[in-house]
Motif scaffolding. Structure first.
Motif: not given
Length: 460
Positions: A120-129, A171-175, A199-206
């Motif tokens: 399920v993280f096939a696209s999320l993990a590279p985006a996190l990277g 669920r995804l959460e990041q500090t 992930v990119a939108a979450l990163d922009a919010e942070l």
């Protein structure tokens, strides 16, 4: 054994007047990272089997409920016998009632347990990277957690029910921390599919939060207009929902207790634009559509297992319309039967736009990212105390002008719903405090008058 085999074997082993078998299978895939480095990942599958035995005892029906983790055949028989022994030793259950028996089997009863995998993280993990790389270049540390859960419930009863439900939960959460950890921002997401989070939108919010913290603004504690993110609103509304038990209200121990006895059902308790509701079939937030519990309490009854759940408005147009009841407590209190449902939606008529739109419409207030360590101080008013965390910002003239300190707050979610000034469009959100327990919330950003930021907190 498959869940279906567990159900059938346990029911066949039963020697008492009735039996309920509840098999909960939970599959989890997760990623965890700290200091911008992946630390752990894994997959787990756990099965819990609850046998509820119903036995004739002097004066009524005794109930014995015992749970075990993935028992084998011998262990399952032991589980049934232990449940029967407990039931035989119990006093008559006050909520005893005929088991639900008028429902057809779920069409997917024979389907296997659904499993969450790291795929399920096939696209999320590279985006996190990608965000890890840019964070390292910019001196930002990232800490976070991503999870995909699939919970499958099989419910069988001696009255003939065979019900199944599978529900995915992502669920995804990041500090993010920067400048020697003097700045900190948090963002979270919830939904069915962890792989679908942006992930990119979450990163922009942070990063926006960290940038806002470049300038500090002094604001004294006290009552201020608050702009609450959907996450902060969710934590308040979940506390309100969990406090909405009909029996507690009728007993006089709840915020929903009537001044002269009874309950406040039918009374105006919130702004007339406010509706708070649950619906097991709410698109995008689907949840268990029938009662499945291994224990009875003031809010639920094992005798209701299998009872169909439908849309329920708890507050409609500002009027308290329903409280959580079982068949037993409904008869006891004179309220309609309304078992709890696993999602919650808050709507404010006329509300529109995103959090940014709501901020742009606010002349003066404090934008609160999230709430933390929330605790009930007074059940009669549902007064809560808690802390703001990872970003409180001063809003002037529709713009964020700087960061302020964290505060301890003392306020009631019921009172908050009576002081709504503005609201945005409801959106799926992750409650910061309640994320481990209640993950299906559809909440708008809210602007609330006179929110009580009681004291300064040094929490960060």
């Amino acid at each position: 054994m498959t869940p279906q085999e567990i159900v059938e074997r346990a029911l066949a082993l039963s020697r008492t007047r009735g039996c309920i078998v509840l098999v909960r299978s939970q599959s989890v895939a997760n990623l965890r990272w700290a200091r911008t480095t992946l630390t752990t990942n894994g997959e787990t599958l756990a099965t819990a089997v609850t046998v509820v035995a119903l036995a004739d005892v002097p004066g009524g029906v005794g109930v014995g409920s015992v749970t075990a983790s993935a028992p084998d055949a011998a262990g399952l028989e032991d589980l049934v016998r232990r449940a029967e022994a407990v039931a035989a030793a119990e006093r008559p259950a006050e909520d005893a009632a005929p088991l639900v028996d008028d429902r057809p089997a779920s069409p997917d009863w024979d389907d296997p347990v659904q499993v969450a995998t790291s795929a399920v993280f096939a696209s999320l993990a590279p985006a996190l990277g990608d965000t890890f790389g840019s964070a390292a270049r910019d001196g930002i540390e990232l800490f976070g957690y991503a999870e995909q859960v699939v919970s499958t419930v099989h419910l069988g009863t001696s009255s003939g029910l065979r019900l199944r439900h599978a529900e995915p939960e992502g669920r995804l959460e990041q500090t993010a921390k920067s400048h020697g950890r003097t700045r900190s921002s948090w963002a979270g997401r919830a939904g069915h599919d962890a792989g679908a989070f942006d992930v990119a939108a979450l990163d922009a919010e942070l990063r926006q939060g960290l940038a806002w913290q470049e300038r500090s603004v002094e604001v004294a504690p006290g009552r201020h207009t608050a702009v609450l993110t959907p996450s902060a609103v969710a934590d308040l509304m979940i506390e309100l929902y969990w406090a909405s038990v009909g029996r507690d209200a009728a007993d006089g121990s709840s915020v929903w207790s009537g001044a002269g006895g009874g309950t406040r059902v039918g009374q105006q308790v919130a702004d007339p634009r406010v509706t708070l509701r649950s619906d097991p079939h709410l698109p995008g937030f689907e949840t268990l559509p029938f009662v499945a519990t291994g224990t009875s309490s003031g809010a639920r009854s094992v005798f209701d297992d299998g009872l169909e759940l439908g849309p329920t408005s708890w507050i409609a147009d500002g009027v308290l319309t329903h409280l959580v009841t079982s068949r037993h407590t409904a008869a006891e209190t004179g309220l309609p039967v309304r078992p709890a449902i696993g999602n919650l939606a808050l709507e404010v008529s006329g509300g529109s736009g995103s959090l940014a739109d709501v901020v742009a419409r606010t002349d003066d207030g404090l934008l609160v990212t999230c709430l933390w360590y929330n605790r009930i101080v007074d059940a009669q008013t549902l007064l809560l105390t808690g802390l703001t965390r990872d970003g409180v910002y001063r809003v002037r003239g529709g713009e964020v002008v700087g960061a302020v300190t964290n505060f301890r707050f003392n306020d009631s979610p019921v009172a908050v719903l009576g002081r709504v000034l503005d609201a945005g469009t409801p959106t799926g959100t992750l409650a910061r405090e309640m994320a481990d327990y209640f993950n299906r919330s559809l909440m708008p950003p809210l602007v609330v008058a006179d929110y009580n930021f009681s004291t300064v907190s040094q929490a960060s």
